[in-house]
Design a protein around this motif. Sequence first.
Motif, PDB file in Angstrom:
ATOM      1  N   SER A   3       0.853  -1.093  -0.038  1.00  0.00           N
ATOM      2  CA  SER A   3      -0.054   0.030  -0.054  1.00  0.00           C
ATOM      3  C   SER A   3       0.852   1.083   0.011  1.00  0.00           C
ATOM      4  N   GLU A   4       0.373   2.293  -0.674  1.00  0.00           N
ATOM      5  CA  GLU A   4       0.988   3.529  -0.730  1.00  0.00           C
ATOM      6  C   GLU A   4       0.765   4.427   0.581  1.00  0.00           C
ATOM      7  N   GLY A   5      -0.008   3.792   1.340  1.00  0.00           N
ATOM      8  CA  GLY A   5      -0.297   4.517   2.807  1.00  0.00           C
ATOM      9  C   GLY A   5      -1.096   5.700   2.739  1.00  0.00           C
ATOM     10  N   VAL A   6      -1.567   6.031   1.675  1.00  0.00           N
ATOM     11  CA  VAL A   6      -2.529   7.397   2.022  1.00  0.00           C
ATOM     12  C   VAL A   6      -4.018   7.021   1.356  1.00  0.00           C
ATOM     13  N   GLU A   7      -4.714   7.446   2.418  1.00  0.00           N
ATOM     14  CA  GLU A   7      -6.167   7.149   2.363  1.00  0.00           C
ATOM     15  C   GLU A   7      -6.786   7.434   0.863  1.00  0.00           C
ATOM     16  N   TRP A   8      -7.480   6.644   0.238  1.00  0.00           N
ATOM     17  CA  TRP A   8      -8.055   6.729  -0.705  1.00  0.00           C
ATOM     18  C   TRP A   8      -6.941   6.536  -2.175  1.00  0.00           C
ATOM     19  N   LEU A   9      -5.830   6.616  -1.842  1.00  0.00           N
ATOM     20  CA  LEU A   9      -4.786   6.778  -2.958  1.00  0.00           C
ATOM     21  C   LEU A   9      -3.709   5.196  -2.474  1.00  0.00           C
ATOM     22  N   GLU A  10      -4.374   4.327  -1.995  1.00  0.00           N
ATOM     23  CA  GLU A  10      -3.545   3.295  -1.524  1.00  0.00           C
ATOM     24  C   GLU A  10      -2.878   2.391  -2.721  1.00  0.00           C
ATOM     25  N   MET A  11      -3.645   2.450  -3.703  1.00  0.00           N
ATOM     26  CA  MET A  11      -3.167   1.342  -4.861  1.00  0.00           C
ATOM     27  C   MET A  11      -1.810   1.978  -5.322  1.00  0.00           C
ATOM     28  N   PRO A  12      -0.921   1.075  -5.659  1.00  0.00           N
ATOM     29  CA  PRO A  12       0.603   1.443  -6.050  1.00  0.00           C
ATOM     30  C   PRO A  12       0.217   2.434  -7.224  1.00  0.00           C
ATOM     31  N   PHE A  13       1.375   3.035  -7.805  1.00  0.00           N
ATOM     32  CA  PHE A  13       1.314   3.998  -8.828  1.00  0.00           C
ATOM     33  C   PHE A  13       1.141   3.344  -9.911  1.00  0.00           C
ATOM     34  N   TRP A  14       1.755   2.323 -10.317  1.00  0.00           N
ATOM     35  CA  TRP A  14       1.506   1.607 -11.700  1.00  0.00           C
ATOM     36  C   TRP A  14       0.082   1.476 -11.980  1.00  0.00           C
ATOM     37  N   SER A  15      -0.658   0.963 -10.761  1.00  0.00           N
ATOM     38  CA  SER A  15      -1.807   0.639 -10.913  1.00  0.00           C
ATOM     39  C   SER A  15      -2.693   1.845 -11.058  1.00  0.00           C
ATOM     40  N   ASP A  16      -2.439   3.045 -10.487  1.00  0.00           N
ATOM     41  CA  ASP A  16      -3.273   4.316 -10.567  1.00  0.00           C
ATOM     42  C   ASP A  16      -2.745   4.934 -11.977  1.00  0.00           C
ATOM     43  N   LEU A  17      -1.719   4.730 -12.439  1.00  0.00           N
ATOM     44  CA  LEU A  17      -1.517   5.150 -13.836  1.00  0.00           C
ATOM     45  C   LEU A  17      -2.320   4.545 -14.755  1.00  0.00           C
ATOM     46  N   THR A  18      -2.293   3.372 -14.689  1.00  0.00           N
ATOM     47  CA  THR A  18      -3.375   2.445 -15.622  1.00  0.00           C
ATOM     48  C   THR A  18      -4.633   2.914 -15.529  1.00  0.00           C
ATOM     49  N   ILE A  19      -5.215   3.002 -14.230  1.00  0.00           N
ATOM     50  CA  ILE A  19      -6.667   3.493 -14.322  1.00  0.00           C
ATOM     51  C   ILE A  19      -6.671   4.770 -14.831  1.00  0.00           C
ATOM     52  N   ALA A  20      -5.652   5.887 -14.615  1.00  0.00           N
ATOM     53  CA  ALA A  20      -5.870   7.230 -15.218  1.00  0.00           C
ATOM     54  C   ALA A  20      -5.906   6.987 -17.002  1.00  0.00           C
ATOM     55  N   ILE A  21      -5.119   6.126 -17.072  1.00  0.00           N
ATOM     56  CA  ILE A  21      -4.970   5.840 -18.668  1.00  0.00           C
ATOM     57  C   ILE A  21      -6.542   5.368 -19.238  1.00  0.00           C
ATOM     58  N   ALA A  22      -6.728   4.295 -18.368  1.00  0.00           N
ATOM     59  CA  ALA A  22      -8.287   3.738 -18.955  1.00  0.00           C
ATOM     60  C   ALA A  22      -9.352   4.434 -18.642  1.00  0.00           C
ATOM     61  N   GLY A  23      -9.212   5.626 -17.629  1.00  0.00           N
ATOM     62  CA  GLY A  23     -10.121   6.709 -17.671  1.00  0.00           C
ATOM     63  C   GLY A  23     -10.216   7.753 -18.873  1.00  0.00           C
ATOM     64  N   GLY A  24      -8.995   7.801 -19.347  1.00  0.00           N
ATOM     65  CA  GLY A  24      -8.843   8.555 -20.255  1.00  0.00           C
ATOM     66  C   GLY A  24      -9.221   7.892 -21.780  1.00  0.00           C
ATOM     67  N   LEU A  25      -9.074   6.626 -21.873  1.00  0.00           N
ATOM     68  CA  LEU A  25      -9.575   5.701 -23.022  1.00  0.00           C
ATOM     69  C   LEU A  25     -11.050   6.127 -23.012  1.00  0.00           C
ATOM     70  N   ILE A  26     -11.715   5.997 -21.830  1.00  0.00           N
ATOM     71  CA  ILE A  26     -13.267   5.899 -21.721  1.00  0.00           C
ATOM     72  C   ILE A  26     -13.610   7.200 -21.882  1.00  0.00           C
ATOM     73  N   ALA A  27     -12.985   8.158 -21.618  1.00  0.00           N
ATOM     74  CA  ALA A  27     -13.521   9.611 -21.649  1.00  0.00           C
ATOM     75  C   ALA A  27     -13.393  10.078 -23.042  1.00  0.00           C
ATOM     76  N   ILE A  28     -12.434   9.584 -23.909  1.00  0.00           N
ATOM     77  CA  ILE A  28     -12.255  10.091 -25.348  1.00  0.00           C
ATOM     78  C   ILE A  28     -13.646   9.945 -26.378  1.00  0.00           C
ATOM     79  N   PRO A  29     -14.018   8.530 -26.428  1.00  0.00           N
ATOM     80  CA  PRO A  29     -15.160   8.339 -27.344  1.00  0.00           C
ATOM     81  C   PRO A  29     -16.496   9.291 -26.974  1.00  0.00           C
ATOM     82  N   ALA A  30     -16.545   9.266 -25.497  1.00  0.00           N
ATOM     83  CA  ALA A  30     -17.815   9.863 -24.741  1.00  0.00           C
ATOM     84  C   ALA A  30     -17.659  11.206 -25.208  1.00  0.00           C
ATOM     85  N   LEU A  31     -16.365  12.102 -25.018  1.00  0.00           N
ATOM     86  CA  LEU A  31     -16.363  13.429 -25.339  1.00  0.00           C
ATOM     87  C   LEU A  31     -16.245  13.743 -26.879  1.00  0.00           C
TER      88      LEU A  31
END
Lengths: 514, 192
Positions: free
Chosen positions: A177-205
Amino acid sequence: MFETLLSLSGLSAILTLIGILVVAYIFYNHGMSISNRSGMVIFDGDDQVHSESIDKKTAKRWQHLDESTRGHVIYLLFMATIWLLAGSVAGMIASIKLHHPNFLTQYEFLTFGRVRTFHLNSVAYGWLSLGVIGIATWLLPRLVHASISGSRFIFVGGVLWNIAIAGGLGAILLGFSEGVEWLEMPFWSDLTIAIAGGLIAIPALHSINRSKVRHLYVSVWYILAALLWFPILFLIGNMTKFHQGVEHALVNWWFAHNALGLWFTPMSLGIAYYIIPKAIGRPIYSYSLSFLGFWTLALFYSNVGVHHLIGGPVPNYVVTISIIMSMMMFVPVIAVAVNHHMTAFKHLAIVKEQTALRFIVLGAIMYTLASVQGSLHSLRSLSQITHFTHYTVSHAHLGAYGFASFILFGAAYFVIPKVLQTNWPHRKLISLHFYLAIIGIVIYVVFLGIGGWLQGQKMLDPNAAFMESTLVTIPYLQGRTVGGLLLFIGHAIFFLHFILILLKYKNTMRGKHE
Amino acid sequence: MNKTLVTIGAIIILALSGIVLVVIPHFSILRQIDHTNIPPVLSEQAQRGRAVYIDLGCVYCHSQQPRHKNFGPDYLRGWGHQPEAKDYFGQNPHQLGTMRTGPDLFNIGDRNPSLQWHLVHLYQPQLVVPWSIMPAFPFLFEEKTAPEEGDVILKLADMGIERENTVVASQRALDLVVYLRELKQKEKPDED
Ligand code: HEM
């Protein structure tokens, strides 16, 4: 020098506040120029509005749009449900551990600090996030009157998101754990989520941008803004290496409250703004008011985060700004409340009839309650009692469960039969889930709310030993486990029903082909 | 028109909130930290202990931010004075915490520096605090029939507790306790 800087930043804070009010005023006027008739756009421009469940013809219009997203919507909602189940099992374990501390202590990966974290991340980033994305995927084509081009990206984003969550949750259980509430997942996983979020946002936008509808319904505003906010927020929030100490705490709560206020809340409200009038068959009570609600939510909610640090070692003026903003939240909350509740109360008979709608209307009511509660306990005098206690957890569940999850359950019950073109196999199961959910969440919130309040009072009493503040909560923690169990049974029923409708769909498809 | 408005408005608002809640405070906090009075950093072992504290999630039950004397009895409970930004200098990730299922630990090293107490408490809190609802962390310890040289043994027999085997602290348990013992308010600010 320091004083100058302090007064400078104080000044800029005040200026910001004034700016915010001016902007709010402008948008209020702008909002007024939007006539209530614009709210009819979700009925396909018909002046005749009908509940879809009553009018088969209207329903047909949307059918091909619903079909265009079927696979993606079902995939996203199904995975969300898996994370809901996993998360609530973890929640149950964490809950039991708080009153039976020797429960499962021999396993390191099940220690309280880890299952609790698993729970939060699984329900927040798995269940709620994928759930609202799934519903938004269904909603957008209906709002822009066209199928989403490049919706493959949404699917790829969804798959990536799931992989990231699975990896991130595994890492938490294994102690990374990264030890910060709400941000515990490791950075590689967060980065993947942010990219995934971007991929989802693009066709919607993209599809929003291309849209030729005469008016973009207010749900689009909420969803568009949230899809922009989330990837940015999530990426910045997770750049933890750049901050330290108290500053890190500020970034932490700036992020965490924005995750609630600029992601879960606008997505859920956007969904409710569509389904409530649509299922009832009447437009929203005051459509122009909804724009005031949108802009004030954005302006005020984005600045409330530091109320999580009241009494903490952070500059006083930041806390004060957040408290003021928390009070200002009454404006968007009342705007939304008037719209949702007046629409529902004018047509109570229809609401009673449809369980999916009941979930959503109750969710909207709990949004009002959670928000009022949140504003009030941001005040220093109340925060002094409730901060550091289970009262906060009670509040979190009124918001994350009572509001967001109820709306998501209702939306899932509303949407899934539409995209599969088949009814729920057992209506009684929906009712059963509904009663389990409402009884469960009331027990949960009331018990923890009272327990947390008593805990806070003991903690503030110089004549009471610390021990008393812990011991006073035990019966309430046990009550919470009971409430949580009811919720959990509800989730299992929901999951089962989901599988049953998928099987039913498969059978009808086979029937058609033969 | 609307979509551009929403897009631009949304981004500006987010940036604004970042400036108000993060960027401006960044500078005012920097000003508070006079680089001559930063408390000494943790020892290397304590830093390893801090990592254990983080990975076991102690923060979900313990805060490290006693409140001001005018804002509750934290000081009277021996939790220390309200710290300042400098007391957290260099901490990454922060562990301020938002929950007090257990007591604040900002000043635990002052309050209770006993190695044995902490080890036994981590092994099974209820052995030293019968009413405790803190979880036990038995996996940080090892039961041995024949302890080796250098092993730190829990003196359970002294406390009237009979165990067949000797209980030995793992390196992680020792690191964690060293961290707890270094959690002290370094210099007491003047009374006000
Ligand atoms: C099966 C039912 C559930 C149970 C038994 C349960 C239990 C718990 C427990 C024990 C905690 C830790 C509280 C603490 O640290 O003291 C927690 C935290 C939390 N849960 Fe749940 N939960 C359940 C369902 C949900 C659901 C469906 C959500 C929806 C999103 C949710 C959202 C949260 C949040 C946001 C927190 C963090 C609270 C905080 O920051 O203090 N929970 N839950």
